[in-house]
Design a protein around this motif. Sequence first.
Motif, PDB file in Angstrom:
ATOM      1  N   GLY A  84       0.849  -1.454  -0.137  1.00 51.17           N
ATOM      2  CA  GLY A  84      -0.192  -0.009  -0.201  1.00 51.17           C
ATOM      3  C   GLY A  84       0.283   1.032   0.318  1.00 51.17           C
ATOM      4  N   GLU A  85       0.248   2.686  -0.013  1.00 52.04           N
ATOM      5  CA  GLU A  85       0.777   3.872   0.070  1.00 52.04           C
ATOM      6  C   GLU A  85       0.419   4.392   0.988  1.00 52.04           C
ATOM      7  N   VAL A  86       1.123   5.059   1.687  1.00 52.77           N
ATOM      8  CA  VAL A  86       0.563   6.006   3.055  1.00 52.77           C
ATOM      9  C   VAL A  86       1.026   7.021   2.621  1.00 52.77           C
ATOM     10  N   ALA A  87       0.111   8.601   2.026  1.00 53.41           N
ATOM     11  CA  ALA A  87       0.113   9.537   1.891  1.00 53.41           C
ATOM     12  C   ALA A  87       0.604  10.455   2.545  1.00 53.41           C
ATOM     13  N   LEU A  88       1.307  11.953   2.299  1.00 44.46           N
ATOM     14  CA  LEU A  88       1.909  12.694   3.690  1.00 44.46           C
ATOM     15  C   LEU A  88       1.477  13.799   2.613  1.00 44.46           C
ATOM     16  N   LEU A  89       1.398  15.075   3.912  1.00 43.56           N
ATOM     17  CA  LEU A  89       1.735  16.137   3.232  1.00 43.56           C
ATOM     18  C   LEU A  89       2.535  17.073   3.941  1.00 43.56           C
ATOM     19  N   ARG A  90       3.346  17.520   3.790  1.00 48.61           N
ATOM     20  CA  ARG A  90       4.400  18.570   4.711  1.00 48.61           C
ATOM     21  C   ARG A  90       4.592  20.171   4.584  1.00 48.61           C
ATOM     22  N   LEU A  91       4.373  20.663   6.098  1.00 49.54           N
ATOM     23  CA  LEU A  91       4.336  22.034   5.477  1.00 49.54           C
ATOM     24  C   LEU A  91       6.002  22.293   6.498  1.00 49.54           C
ATOM     25  N   PRO A  92       6.696  22.647   5.371  1.00 48.37           N
ATOM     26  CA  PRO A  92       8.311  23.157   5.467  1.00 48.37           C
ATOM     27  C   PRO A  92       8.382  23.278   6.900  1.00 48.37           C
ATOM     28  N   ALA A  93       9.067  23.395   8.118  1.00 54.70           N
ATOM     29  CA  ALA A  93      10.164  24.559   8.517  1.00 54.70           C
ATOM     30  C   ALA A  93      10.183  25.637   8.437  1.00 54.70           C
ATOM     31  N   ARG A  94      10.258  26.670   9.169  1.00 51.80           N
ATOM     32  CA  ARG A  94      10.331  27.906   8.974  1.00 51.80           C
ATOM     33  C   ARG A  94      11.613  28.876   9.193  1.00 51.80           C
ATOM     34  N   GLY A  95      12.502  27.764  10.221  1.00 51.79           N
ATOM     35  CA  GLY A  95      13.593  28.176  10.580  1.00 51.79           C
ATOM     36  C   GLY A  95      14.613  27.336  10.774  1.00 51.79           C
TER      37      GLY A  95
END
Length: 510
Positions: free
Chosen positions: A83-94
């Motif tokens: 299977g595949e686990v989908a993920l969303l990344r909000l990149p670190a700002r610092g």
Amino acid sequence: MFRVRATLIALGVVSLALTGCAAPAESRPSPDLAEFYGQQITFEPCAPYATTAVDEKLFADTRFECARVQVPLDYTDPDGPRGEVALLRLPARGEKIGSLLVNPGGPGGSGMSFTAQLAPLWTAGPVNERFDVIGFDPRGVGASTPQANCFTDAEKDRGEDFGGQLVPDVPDAQAAREVARRCAEGSGGPQALASFGTTNVVRDMDVLRSVLGDEKLSYMGWSYGTQLGAMYAEAFPQNVRALALDGAFDPDLTSAEFNIAQMAGIQQTFDRYAADCATSADCPLGTDPTRATEAFQDLVRPLLQNPAPTADGRGLTYDAAMTAVTSALYSSSLWPKATEGLAELAAGRGDLLLAQRDISAGRGPDGRYSNSGDAVYAIRCMDAPRRTPAEQAEFARQVNAAVPFADPGLPVPQSHHECEAWPEPPTMPQPWITGPVDVPPTLTVSITGDPATPYQGGVNLARVLGGSLLTVNGSQHGIALLGQSECVDDIVAGYLIDLRTPPEGVRCDA
């Protein structure tokens, strides 16, 4: 009970939104899993990952990056189907510490959608300054594959799924076989359907940790997400850096005991809501809180035979009204929505309550549903023990006694358990934490008037994990990092970033 139980911690934000034992405690994967732990993933724009109309708008934001991580359907057969686990990344700002994996609850909640919804809040705070925030869709949910699918959108509109039913109505063994067949057919086959349990999600989380490049896991979970986090701690204690858990599932209770405790908590919240409503002369439940349950039943029980008219022609059914009101009880900020909807119902219309039900059920403006309702059903069928018809009838009686405002006033049927014909037996241990867990300091947040995960559950989970407890005075389900309490958010952020736990006995107000 599935739709009620599936109400997500994100609801308040949007409206304001293995085998039979745990995985071995290993810092390194076994050789047959090395391919999964060592895979390289490529982040890309998130738009193609959207599965609902709401996500289509959210995922168009170019701040977000998405990817898929391969996992075995069956960890005992890593060479088998994947299977595949989908993920969303909000990149670190610092300056980045690492990744912060988040889960909003459910089961069935989309971590991708939840993270995208909360991004405007988190990008202004310290946690996203130091962490890549990673929202993932657990196997069976949202953009992950295979996806749990049991009922069509049209069937959900007609109330032919289990939404709003405190105890699912499965009249006989044939009906149980039919729903299991349909779920298997819609979800990729029996093996896929049997892979959706929480124990497998826990193992997926360790694969995600490795693939994201983190030696240790930093994690924030709400509601059902607390169960995921605590089970991860037991399965992979050497791999834990930080666990912040808000709205705890009680580790001292079996699945059935937790459901009854949850129903009792919802009744207590209804009573508090009714007392608050009664201070107004035009409260649709009247000005005597002691008669509120009776007044509520007088309003909603007629819907069993005659749905209230709505502008879109669907009508407000009894189950839809129960979903709407129960979901509004999850935060005192939503109580006015329940009052407005009940006042409209008293006047003969059901539009406002139907709109609230649609939010809770994941129905978008285009009529498409998220698969959260199907996912909670499929996941819990691989988690919870199955009951005989006699046990199911006794359970229904206990539910009606625990939450009388939601008692439909009908005879308790001799129904079959909704998971009776599932292709495999459940895989989650009972109790789901087998004993004290030896991990670095953890933080559990528990609200005194939480309607869905009663306060004592947080006390018990903090004890089992040997960690800190933050008590919050309030009446809602979930609060950490939601911008609703500076006191709570500062303590949680300080813990996640600096591993600083609060002093014993500290309290915050919601």
